[in-house]
Write a protein that holds these residues in place. Structure first.
Motif, PDB file in Angstrom:
ATOM      1  N   CYS A   1       0.845  -1.187   0.000  1.00 52.57           N
ATOM      2  CA  CYS A   1       0.000   0.000   0.000  1.00 52.57           C
ATOM      3  C   CYS A   1       0.878   1.234   0.000  1.00 52.57           C
ATOM      4  O   CYS A   1       1.838   1.333   0.769  1.00 52.57           O
ATOM      5  N   VAL A   2       0.562   2.154  -0.878  1.00 53.39           N
ATOM      6  CA  VAL A   2       1.262   3.434  -0.922  1.00 53.39           C
ATOM      7  C   VAL A   2       0.397   4.447  -0.179  1.00 53.39           C
ATOM      8  O   VAL A   2      -0.837   4.397  -0.254  1.00 53.39           O
ATOM      9  N   GLY A   3       1.046   5.324   0.558  1.00 53.27           N
ATOM     10  CA  GLY A   3       0.320   6.340   1.313  1.00 53.27           C
ATOM     11  C   GLY A   3       0.726   7.730   0.908  1.00 53.27           C
ATOM     12  O   GLY A   3       1.869   7.980   0.516  1.00 53.27           O
ATOM     13  N   ALA A   4      -0.225   8.644   1.000  1.00 54.96           N
ATOM     14  CA  ALA A   4       0.045  10.072   0.854  1.00 54.96           C
ATOM     15  C   ALA A   4      -0.028  10.659   2.262  1.00 54.96           C
ATOM     16  O   ALA A   4      -0.980  10.386   3.005  1.00 54.96           O
ATOM     17  N   PHE A   5       0.961  11.441   2.611  1.00 51.66           N
ATOM     18  CA  PHE A   5       1.072  11.990   3.955  1.00 51.66           C
ATOM     19  C   PHE A   5       1.163  13.506   3.906  1.00 51.66           C
ATOM     20  O   PHE A   5       1.887  14.066   3.070  1.00 51.66           O
ATOM     21  N   ASP A   6       0.435  14.145   4.799  1.00 55.13           N
ATOM     22  CA  ASP A   6       0.586  15.575   5.048  1.00 55.13           C
ATOM     23  C   ASP A   6       1.362  15.649   6.350  1.00 55.13           C
ATOM     24  O   ASP A   6       0.804  15.422   7.434  1.00 55.13           O
ATOM     25  N   ASN A   7       2.664  15.900   6.240  1.00 55.47           N
ATOM     26  CA  ASN A   7       3.591  15.715   7.355  1.00 55.47           C
ATOM     27  C   ASN A   7       3.466  14.267   7.804  1.00 55.47           C
ATOM     28  O   ASN A   7       3.712  13.382   7.016  1.00 55.47           O
ATOM     29  N   ASP A   8       3.034  13.981   9.037  1.00 46.97           N
ATOM     30  CA  ASP A   8       2.914  12.593   9.495  1.00 46.97           C
ATOM     31  C   ASP A   8       1.497  12.053   9.385  1.00 46.97           C
ATOM     32  O   ASP A   8       1.244  10.903   9.747  1.00 46.97           O
ATOM     33  N   LYS A   9       0.558  12.860   8.910  1.00 48.25           N
ATOM     34  CA  LYS A   9      -0.838  12.448   8.832  1.00 48.25           C
ATOM     35  C   LYS A   9      -1.106  11.698   7.534  1.00 48.25           C
ATOM     36  O   LYS A   9      -0.869  12.228   6.437  1.00 48.25           O
ATOM     37  N   LEU A  10      -1.619  10.465   7.640  1.00 42.41           N
ATOM     38  CA  LEU A  10      -1.991   9.670   6.469  1.00 42.41           C
ATOM     39  C   LEU A  10      -3.285  10.238   5.894  1.00 42.41           C
ATOM     40  O   LEU A  10      -4.314  10.244   6.559  1.00 42.41           O
ATOM     41  N   ILE A  11      -3.208  10.742   4.661  1.00 45.63           N
ATOM     42  CA  ILE A  11      -4.362  11.406   4.050  1.00 45.63           C
ATOM     43  C   ILE A  11      -4.882  10.687   2.810  1.00 45.63           C
ATOM     44  O   ILE A  11      -5.939  11.031   2.295  1.00 45.63           O
ATOM     45  N   GLY A  12      -4.132   9.695   2.338  1.00 49.90           N
ATOM     46  CA  GLY A  12      -4.548   8.967   1.147  1.00 49.90           C
ATOM     47  C   GLY A  12      -3.851   7.629   1.068  1.00 49.90           C
ATOM     48  O   GLY A  12      -2.737   7.466   1.569  1.00 49.90           O
ATOM     49  N   ILE A  13      -4.534   6.673   0.455  1.00 47.39           N
ATOM     50  CA  ILE A  13      -3.963   5.337   0.279  1.00 47.39           C
ATOM     51  C   ILE A  13      -4.314   4.799  -1.098  1.00 47.39           C
ATOM     52  O   ILE A  13      -5.297   5.204  -1.710  1.00 47.39           O
ATOM     53  N   CYS A  14      -3.491   3.892  -1.553  1.00 45.98           N
ATOM     54  CA  CYS A  14      -3.804   3.121  -2.753  1.00 45.98           C
ATOM     55  C   CYS A  14      -3.079   1.786  -2.630  1.00 45.98           C
ATOM     56  O   CYS A  14      -1.849   1.750  -2.532  1.00 45.98           O
ATOM     57  N   GLY A  15      -3.856   0.714  -2.591  1.00 47.78           N
ATOM     58  CA  GLY A  15      -3.267  -0.614  -2.547  1.00 47.78           C
ATOM     59  C   GLY A  15      -2.596  -0.938  -3.868  1.00 47.78           C
ATOM     60  O   GLY A  15      -2.946  -0.381  -4.913  1.00 47.78           O
ATOM     61  N   LEU A  16      -1.635  -1.842  -3.818  1.00 47.93           N
ATOM     62  CA  LEU A  16      -0.880  -2.237  -5.011  1.00 47.93           C
ATOM     63  C   LEU A  16      -0.694  -3.745  -5.052  1.00 47.93           C
ATOM     64  O   LEU A  16      -0.383  -4.366  -4.038  1.00 47.93           O
ATOM     65  N   TRP A  17      -0.878  -4.277  -6.225  1.00 46.85           N
ATOM     66  CA  TRP A  17      -0.566  -5.676  -6.505  1.00 46.85           C
ATOM     67  C   TRP A  17       0.296  -5.696  -7.758  1.00 46.85           C
ATOM     68  O   TRP A  17      -0.024  -5.029  -8.734  1.00 46.85           O
ATOM     69  N   ILE A  18       1.364  -6.446  -7.742  1.00 48.01           N
ATOM     70  CA  ILE A  18       2.132  -6.704  -8.963  1.00 48.01           C
ATOM     71  C   ILE A  18       1.833  -8.145  -9.350  1.00 48.01           C
ATOM     72  O   ILE A  18       2.031  -9.070  -8.572  1.00 48.01           O
ATOM     73  N   LEU A  19       1.297  -8.294 -10.560  1.00 54.21           N
ATOM     74  CA  LEU A  19       0.797  -9.570 -11.045  1.00 54.21           C
ATOM     75  C   LEU A  19       1.303  -9.842 -12.455  1.00 54.21           C
ATOM     76  O   LEU A  19       1.701  -8.912 -13.162  1.00 54.21           O
ATOM     77  N   THR A  20       1.223 -11.085 -12.854  1.00 53.46           N
ATOM     78  CA  THR A  20       1.470 -11.445 -14.246  1.00 53.46           C
ATOM     79  C   THR A  20       0.270 -12.231 -14.740  1.00 53.46           C
ATOM     80  O   THR A  20      -0.147 -13.203 -14.103  1.00 53.46           O
ATOM     81  N   LYS A  21      -0.286 -11.781 -15.842  1.00 49.66           N
ATOM     82  CA  LYS A  21      -1.405 -12.475 -16.481  1.00 49.66           C
ATOM     83  C   LYS A  21      -1.043 -12.700 -17.942  1.00 49.66           C
ATOM     84  O   LYS A  21      -0.350 -11.876 -18.546  1.00 49.66           O
ATOM     85  N   TYR A  22      -1.537 -13.784 -18.498  1.00 44.00           N
ATOM     86  CA  TYR A  22      -1.108 -14.160 -19.845  1.00 44.00           C
ATOM     87  C   TYR A  22      -1.431 -13.095 -20.883  1.00 44.00           C
ATOM     88  O   TYR A  22      -0.691 -12.906 -21.835  1.00 44.00           O
ATOM     89  N   TYR A  23      -2.526 -12.373 -20.748  1.00 48.12           N
ATOM     90  CA  TYR A  23      -2.950 -11.440 -21.792  1.00 48.12           C
ATOM     91  C   TYR A  23      -2.271 -10.084 -21.723  1.00 48.12           C
ATOM     92  O   TYR A  23      -2.339  -9.309 -22.680  1.00 48.12           O
ATOM     93  N   VAL A  24      -1.613  -9.762 -20.613  1.00 46.14           N
ATOM     94  CA  VAL A  24      -0.979  -8.449 -20.493  1.00 46.14           C
ATOM     95  C   VAL A  24       0.479  -8.546 -20.049  1.00 46.14           C
ATOM     96  O   VAL A  24       1.257  -7.659 -20.315  1.00 46.14           O
ATOM     97  N   GLY A  25       0.859  -9.613 -19.374  1.00 44.56           N
ATOM     98  CA  GLY A  25       2.206  -9.738 -18.842  1.00 44.56           C
ATOM     99  C   GLY A  25       2.268  -9.172 -17.431  1.00 44.56           C
ATOM    100  O   GLY A  25       1.257  -9.058 -16.733  1.00 44.56           O
TER     101      GLY A  25
END
Length: 139
Positions: free
Chosen positions: A45-69
């Motif tokens: 998960c990547v976070g956006a921080f305003d100083n030390d305050k967590l203000i945004g998140i976005c989960g991340l997956w790195i995957l491989t699929k046959y149709y896209v790689g």
């Protein structure tokens, strides 16, 4: 000053308050259990921080699929309402695209709820194209 960085897996439960905004029906206990399992399966998960305050998140997956790689899948992006419309989501995505390229990803793809029109607009501005429908069945 807004900074963007990966959230250490040891601090992953810090994202729960933002996840609760996305979906109030899932208990904190269930989120903790699921996040623990997700980390074991490669979730980050990547976070956006305003100083030390967590203000945004976005989960991340790195995957491989046959149709896209090898690709990155952003998941459940959330910016606190008082920080929305400040281009923080776009800044997070720029960070994610760089991270993906550094990890040899060739594309990015994601799921988006059908009724979330604001998110549709955001992803279209990020140059994503609708290429499929996501189906789900309870078991």
């Amino acid at each position: 000053m807004i900074t963007i960085e990966l959230i250490d897996n040891k601090k992953i439960n810090s994202i729960i308050p933002l996840l609760k905004i996305l979906n109030t029906s899932i208990s904190e206990e269930t989120l903790e259990e699921r996040l623990s399992d997700m980390i074991k399966e490669g979730y980050q998960c990547v976070g956006a921080f305003d100083n030390d305050k967590l203000i945004g998140i976005c989960g991340l997956w790195i995957l491989t699929k046959y149709y896209v790689g090898k690709h990155i899948e952003p998941d459940n992006m959330m910016i606190l309402p008082e920080y929305q419309n400040q281009k923080i989501g776009s800044k997070m995505m720029q960070w994610i695209y760089g991270y993906a390229k550094n990890n040899d990803c060739v594309a990015s793809e994601l799921n988006c709820y059908i009724n979330n029109k604001a998110a549709h607009n955001f992803w279209e501005k990020e140059s994503y194209k609708v290429i499929a429908l996501h189906f789900q069945k309870d078991l």
